[in-house]
Design a protein around this motif. Structure first.
Motif, mmCIF file in Angstrom:
data_model
loop_
_atom_site.group_PDB
_atom_site.id
_atom_site.type_symbol
_atom_site.label_atom_id
_atom_site.label_comp_id
_atom_site.label_asym_id
_atom_site.label_seq_id
_atom_site.Cartn_x
_atom_site.Cartn_y
_atom_site.Cartn_z
ATOM 1 N N LYS A 103 44.617 47.292 36.087
ATOM 2 C CA LYS A 103 43.979 47.155 34.782
ATOM 3 C C LYS A 103 43.902 45.704 34.335
ATOM 4 C CE LYS A 103 45.449 51.671 33.008
ATOM 5 N NZ LYS A 103 46.146 52.290 34.174
ATOM 6 N N GLN A 133 53.224 37.471 23.625
ATOM 7 C CA GLN A 133 53.711 36.654 24.749
ATOM 8 C C GLN A 133 54.876 35.726 24.405
ATOM 9 O OE1 GLN A 133 50.085 34.962 26.464
ATOM 10 N NE2 GLN A 133 49.195 37.014 26.440
ATOM 11 N N SER A 202 54.357 55.371 25.564
ATOM 12 C CA SER A 202 54.395 54.259 26.521
ATOM 13 C C SER A 202 55.267 54.642 27.717
ATOM 14 C CB SER A 202 54.973 53.010 25.830
ATOM 15 O OG SER A 202 55.331 52.048 26.801
ATOM 16 N N HIS A 204 56.149 52.780 30.207
ATOM 17 C CA HIS A 204 56.971 51.709 30.801
ATOM 18 C C HIS A 204 57.958 51.039 29.839
ATOM 19 C CE1 HIS A 204 54.462 51.923 34.355
ATOM 20 N NE2 HIS A 204 53.378 51.716 33.640
ATOM 21 N N LYS A 214 60.508 43.223 28.727
ATOM 22 C CA LYS A 214 59.992 43.213 27.357
ATOM 23 C C LYS A 214 61.189 43.020 26.437
ATOM 24 C CE LYS A 214 55.980 46.306 27.114
ATOM 25 N NZ LYS A 214 55.526 47.646 26.690
HETATM 26 N N1 3HC Z 1 44.728 47.350 27.960
HETATM 27 C C1 3HC Z 1 44.727 47.957 29.171
HETATM 28 N N2 3HC Z 1 45.760 48.716 29.619
HETATM 29 C C2 3HC Z 1 46.813 48.846 28.802
HETATM 30 C C3 3HC Z 1 46.893 48.233 27.539
HETATM 31 C C4 3HC Z 1 45.779 47.454 27.135
HETATM 32 N N3 3HC Z 1 45.749 46.838 25.953
HETATM 33 N N4 3HC Z 1 48.087 48.551 26.984
HETATM 34 C C5 3HC Z 1 48.726 49.350 27.868
HETATM 35 N N5 3HC Z 1 47.961 49.533 28.951
HETATM 36 C C6 3HC Z 1 48.277 50.356 30.112
HETATM 37 C C7 3HC Z 1 49.474 49.824 30.871
HETATM 38 O O1 3HC Z 1 49.071 48.843 31.820
HETATM 39 C C8 3HC Z 1 49.994 51.093 31.525
HETATM 40 O O2 3HC Z 1 49.148 51.439 32.601
HETATM 41 P P1 3HC Z 1 49.615 51.201 34.129
HETATM 42 O O3 3HC Z 1 50.886 51.979 34.318
HETATM 43 O O4 3HC Z 1 48.476 51.708 34.945
HETATM 44 O O5 3HC Z 1 49.826 49.708 34.267
HETATM 45 C C9 3HC Z 1 49.742 52.150 30.446
HETATM 46 O O6 3HC Z 1 48.678 51.649 29.644
HETATM 47 C C10 3HC Z 1 50.975 52.448 29.612
HETATM 48 O O7 3HC Z 1 51.203 51.369 28.743
HETATM 49 P P2 3HC Z 1 52.684 50.785 28.548
HETATM 50 O O8 3HC Z 1 52.799 50.272 27.157
HETATM 51 O O9 3HC Z 1 53.697 51.768 29.004
HETATM 52 O O10 3HC Z 1 52.624 49.566 29.605
HETATM 53 P P3 3HC Z 1 53.382 48.162 29.515
HETATM 54 O O11 3HC Z 1 54.845 48.372 29.310
HETATM 55 O O12 3HC Z 1 52.937 47.387 30.690
HETATM 56 O O13 3HC Z 1 52.824 47.483 28.157
HETATM 57 C C11 3HC Z 1 51.444 45.565 27.644
HETATM 58 C C12 3HC Z 1 51.464 47.046 28.073
HETATM 59 C C13 3HC Z 1 51.988 45.441 26.225
HETATM 60 C C14 3HC Z 1 50.005 45.014 27.722
HETATM 61 C C15 3HC Z 1 52.350 44.797 28.618
HETATM 62 O O14 3HC Z 1 51.908 45.061 29.923
HETATM 63 C C16 3HC Z 1 52.364 43.299 28.408
HETATM 64 O O15 3HC Z 1 52.947 42.803 27.463
HETATM 65 N N6 3HC Z 1 51.733 42.553 29.339
HETATM 66 C C17 3HC Z 1 51.793 41.101 29.336
HETATM 67 C C18 3HC Z 1 50.810 40.481 28.373
HETATM 68 C C19 3HC Z 1 49.384 40.826 28.708
HETATM 69 O O16 3HC Z 1 49.050 41.342 29.729
HETATM 70 N N7 3HC Z 1 48.513 40.522 27.777
HETATM 71 C C20 3HC Z 1 47.096 40.725 27.969
HETATM 72 C C21 3HC Z 1 46.381 40.255 26.710
HETATM 73 S S1 3HC Z 1 44.995 39.309 27.109
HETATM 74 C C22 3HC Z 1 45.537 37.725 27.121
HETATM 75 O O17 3HC Z 1 46.696 37.436 26.922
HETATM 76 C C23 3HC Z 1 44.516 36.670 27.344
HETATM 77 C C24 3HC Z 1 44.475 35.729 26.146
HETATM 78 O O18 3HC Z 1 43.734 34.605 26.471
HETATM 79 C C25 3HC Z 1 43.919 36.383 24.943
#
Ligand code: 3HC
Length: 309
Positions: A103, A133, A202, A204, A214
Motif C-alpha cells: 500500500k 512521524q 487496527s 497492527h 509506534k
Molecule cells: N492509507 C493506506 N493504508 C492504510 C492507511 C492509510 N492512510 N492506514 C492504515 N492503512 C493500512 C495498513 O497499512 C494496514 O494494511 P496492511 O496490513 O496491508 O499494511 C491496515 O490498513 C491496518 O492499519 P493499521 O493501523 O493496523 O496499520 P499500521 O499499524 O501500519 O498503521 C499507519 C498505519 C499509521 C499509516 C502506519 O503504518 C504509519 O505510521 N506509517 C508510517 C508513516 C506513513 O507511512 N505515513 C504516510 C503518510 S504520507 C507521507 O508521510 C508523505 C508526506 O510527504 C505527506
C-alpha cells in the motif's frame, strides 16, 4: 542471554535495534511493511503536487513546489534504504507497489483540482504527516527513527510553505478565499484518514506499540492533529467541514464527527478517485527508467573491471 531476551531487553530499556541485531521475523516483516509503505507514499505523493509545478502562479511558488516535490523523492529514497537494512530488495518493493501487493497512503488517491490544494496539502497533509512521524523519531528500529529526524525537519518546511501560501490567498480576492475554503472542504476528512483505521479496527497497532515501533495509537495521533488544526483554521479564517467539531472542556480535546470509514476502505482497497492513475503513472516511470538503471549498472561493472575487483 538468549537472542530473544536481548531483543526484549533492548526494547524494554527504550534502546534502538540496529541492522546487525537479531529480531523476530514478525518484527522484521512489520518494519519492512511499514517502512516500504511509507517510502511508497513519499514517491506516489510527488504526483498530486507535481501536477501543479508547470502551472504555479509565480516563479517563487514554482521554485518552492519544485523543492518540496524533490524533498519527497529524497524521503522515498531514504526510506527504501532503511528498508534495505532489514534485507528488503528495493526492486521487489517497487514490484509489490505497482502490482497492488503493498500500500501507500490513502491521501494521495485524491485529485488536486486547484492551486489552493497545494497550500492545503502542505498545511493539512504534511501537518498530519508531522503529527504521525515525530513520534516515529523514537521508534525502536534505529535506521527508521534516524530517517524520521531528517524527514520531519523537511516536513516542517512543507507544512509552513503551505500555510503561508494559504495566508496569502486569504488576503486576496473573494474568489481566492472561496478557492481555499473549497479545498479545505475536500481535504479535511481524507487527512484524518491518514492516521489509519480506528484503534479497535487496527490489525497492527497493539503489537507495534508493544515493540515500540509506534509510540501512540492511530486515534491518539488523529486527536492530536484535530486539536492542532482547529486554531490554525481559525487563524486562517476557514471553516473545517465538520458540524460536530467542538471543544470538550471535560476531555480537554475537540470532539469531532464520524469519519466515513466506508470511503476509507474503498480508497485503501484501490477504488479511490485516483488509485489507478497513480499506480499506472508510477509503473510507467519505472518502466521508462529501466535504461537508466541498466546504464548505471553497466557503468558500475566497468568501474569494477577497471579496478580489477
Ligand atoms: N492509507 C493506506 N493504508 C492504510 C492507511 C492509510 N492512510 N492506514 C492504515 N492503512 C493500512 C495498513 O497499512 C494496514 O494494511 P496492511 O496490513 O496491508 O499494511 C491496515 O490498513 C491496518 O492499519 P493499521 O493501523 O493496523 O496499520 P499500521 O499499524 O501500519 O498503521 C499507519 C498505519 C499509521 C499509516 C502506519 O503504518 C504509519 O505510521 N506509517 C508510517 C508513516 C506513513 O507511512 N505515513 C504516510 C503518510 S504520507 C507521507 O508521510 C508523505 C508526506 O510527504 C505527506
Amino acid at each position: 542471554m538468549s537472542l530473544e531476551l536481548q531483543f526484549e531487553e533492548t526494547i524494554a530499556h527504550d534502546q534502538r535495534l540496529e541492522p546487525r541485531d537479531w529480531v523476530p521475523d514478525a518484527y522484521r516483516s512489520t518494519m519492512v511493511r511499514m517502512i516500504a509503505q511509507h517510502a511508497h507514499s513519499e514517491i506516489i505523493g510527488m504526483q498530486p503536487e507535481g501536477n501543479w509545478i508547470t502551472r504555479a502562479p509565480s516563479l517563487r511558488r514554482k521554485a518552492i513546489l519544485l523543492a518540496k516535490v524533490q524533498d519527497e523523492a529524497g524521503h522515498g529514497l531514504y526510506l527504501y534504504s532503511a528498508a534495505e537494512t532489514l534485507g528488503a530488495d528495493r526492486a521487489e518493493l517497487t514490484e509489490k507497489l505497482v502490482t497492488g501487493r503493498q500500500k501507500y497512503s490513502s491521501i494521495f488517491n485524491y485529485p488536486t483540482l486547484t492551486f489552493a490544494d497545494v497550500g492545503v496539502i502542505g498545511w493539512l497533509v504534511d501537518g498530519a504527516a508531522i503529527c504521525n512521524q515525530v513520534p516515529l523519531c523514537r521508534s525502536s528500529y534505529g535506521p527508521y527513527a534516524r530517517a524520521m529526524i531528517r524527514i520531519c525537519k523537511e516536513e516542517s518546511f512543507h507544512q509552513r510553505q503551505g500555510y503561508e501560501l494559504l495566508m496569502t490567498m486569504m488576503r486576496g480576492t473573494e474568489q481566492q478565499r472561496a478557492m481555499v475554503q473549497e479545498s479545505v472542504d475536500r481535504w479535511w476528512w481524507p487527512s484524518l484518514m491518514m492516521f489509519g483505521p480506528p484503534d479497535a479496527d487496527s490489525s497492527h497497532t497493539a503489537q507495534s506499540m508493544e515493540w515500540k515501533i509506534k509510540r501512540h495509537t492511530n486515534d491518539e495521533l488523529r486527536q492530536r492533529f484535530v486539536d492542532m488544526s482547529v486554531p490554525q483554521a481559525d487563524a486562517l479564517g476557514v471553516t473545517l467541514p465538520d458540524p460536530d467539531l467542538r471543544w470538550n472542556a471535560e476531555r480537554e480535546h475537540h470532539d469531532f464527527g464520524e469519519i466515513d470509514w466506508a470511503e476509507f476502505k474503498q480508497v485503501v482497497s484501490g477504488n479511490g478517485p485516483c488509485n489507478a492513475q497513480r499506480v499506472a503513472h508510477r509503473k510507467a516511470a519505472h518502466d521508462e527508467g529501466a535504461w537508466v538503471r541498466e546504464a548505471a549498472a553497466a557503468h558500475a561493472r566497468k568501474n569494477d573491471e577497471r579496478r580489477g575487483s
